[in-house]
Design an enzyme around this catalytic site. Structure first.
Site, PDB file in Angstrom:
ATOM      1  N   ARG A  28     -20.704  12.268  14.226  1.00 22.64           N
ATOM      2  CA  ARG A  28     -20.496  11.700  15.567  1.00 22.64           C
ATOM      3  C   ARG A  28     -21.793  11.266  16.226  1.00 22.64           C
ATOM      4  O   ARG A  28     -21.764  10.579  17.232  1.00 22.64           O
ATOM      5  CB  ARG A  28     -19.797  12.715  16.463  1.00 22.64           C
ATOM      6  CG  ARG A  28     -18.385  12.968  16.028  1.00 22.64           C
ATOM      7  CD  ARG A  28     -17.694  13.942  16.939  1.00 22.64           C
ATOM      8  NE  ARG A  28     -16.415  14.282  16.366  1.00 22.64           N
ATOM      9  CZ  ARG A  28     -15.287  14.321  17.043  1.00 22.64           C
ATOM     10  NH1 ARG A  28     -15.290  14.067  18.315  1.00 22.64           N
ATOM     11  NH2 ARG A  28     -14.166  14.632  16.452  1.00 22.64           N
ATOM     12  N   ARG A  41      -0.498  18.111  24.557  1.00 23.25           N
ATOM     13  CA  ARG A  41      -1.930  18.398  24.652  1.00 23.25           C
ATOM     14  C   ARG A  41      -2.393  18.253  26.093  1.00 23.25           C
ATOM     15  O   ARG A  41      -2.549  17.148  26.599  1.00 23.25           O
ATOM     16  CB  ARG A  41      -2.713  17.449  23.742  1.00 23.25           C
ATOM     17  CG  ARG A  41      -2.473  17.738  22.276  1.00 23.25           C
ATOM     18  CD  ARG A  41      -3.194  16.772  21.393  1.00 23.25           C
ATOM     19  NE  ARG A  41      -4.622  16.780  21.643  1.00 23.25           N
ATOM     20  CZ  ARG A  41      -5.530  16.572  20.713  1.00 23.25           C
ATOM     21  NH1 ARG A  41      -5.161  16.367  19.468  1.00 23.25           N
ATOM     22  NH2 ARG A  41      -6.806  16.569  21.009  1.00 23.25           N
ATOM     23  N   ARG A  59       0.123  10.244  22.638  1.00 19.99           N
ATOM     24  CA  ARG A  59      -0.095  11.355  21.710  1.00 19.99           C
ATOM     25  C   ARG A  59      -0.137  12.678  22.466  1.00 19.99           C
ATOM     26  O   ARG A  59       0.424  13.681  22.018  1.00 19.99           O
ATOM     27  CB  ARG A  59      -1.400  11.157  20.929  1.00 19.99           C
ATOM     28  CG  ARG A  59      -1.648  12.275  19.911  1.00 19.99           C
ATOM     29  CD  ARG A  59      -2.968  12.149  19.227  1.00 19.99           C
ATOM     30  NE  ARG A  59      -3.985  12.813  20.027  1.00 19.99           N
ATOM     31  CZ  ARG A  59      -5.233  12.995  19.645  1.00 19.99           C
ATOM     32  NH1 ARG A  59      -5.626  12.541  18.479  1.00 19.99           N
ATOM     33  NH2 ARG A  59      -6.099  13.617  20.410  1.00 19.99           N
TER      34      ARG A  59
END
Length: 195
Positions: free
Chosen positions: A89, A135, A129
């Protein structure tokens, strides 16, 4: 052996395509978040270190992350190759991964750089999502922060791999799952033809 790296912002379809790639080509799908959760339960020295960091709620250091990747790449299921999803990352992680792969006699054969020009599409995908997976950490504000972090720290890796390896293929992540997978398959055909 085929080693694939996927780069792109959250919501660009990396995870979906990584799962398909691993299944279709018989590769190990290495997802760093899943790997951290799995490794912290293993009775190894590295697993113990991860557990302490995880339980404190800290981020895993680059050094520990590289040791986790090394341990993961030592497993037999990675012999045919891997799909790296979520790592590296940052530039230090990319450089450390490069050194690790060199030590292991491996290389990244191809880097797929997922691009979705419409930020609202990314946000909408992530919110969908979040709702589907329940989430609570995927709020619009958190998603926007992660997209900004991607732009600042991860997006520059695309150019780094392009200039140091020359093996970057841009992927139009705004298209359908099947269209994206077809585009990836065409690029992999050229890599396999060179091998």
């Amino acid at each position: 052996m085929l080693n694939i790296l996927l780069l792109g912002p959250q919501g660009s379809g990396k995870g979906t395509q990584a799962t398909r790639l691993a299944s279709t080509y018989g590769l190990a799908h290495v997802v760093t978040g899943d790997m951290i959760r799995e490794m912290k339960e293993l009775p190894t020295d590295v697993g113990g270190e991860v557990k302490v960091v995880y339980e404190r709620g800290d981020l895993v250091s680059d050094d520990l992350m590289i040791r986790l990747i090394r341990e993961r790449l030592d497993r037999g299921d990675t012999l045919p190759g891997v799909v790296l999803d979520g790592f590296p990352r940052t530039m230090p992680q990319a450089e450390a991964l490069d050194a690790l792969l060199q030590d292991l006699g491996r290389t990244i054969d191809i880097v797929f750089a997922f691009h979705v020009p419409d930020r609202q599409q990314l946000l909408d995908r992530m919110l969908k999502r979040a709702a589907a997976e329940n989430r609570s950490d995927d709020t619009p504000e958190a998603i926007k922060r992660r997209l900004e972090l991607y732009d600042r720290e991860t997006a520059p890796l695309v150019e780094w791999y392009r200039t140091t390896r020359g093996n970057v293929v841009g992927i139009h992540g705004e298209r359908t799952i099947d269209e994206v997978f077809h585009e990836i398959g065409e690029a992999l055909s050229s890599v396999e033809a060179r091998a």
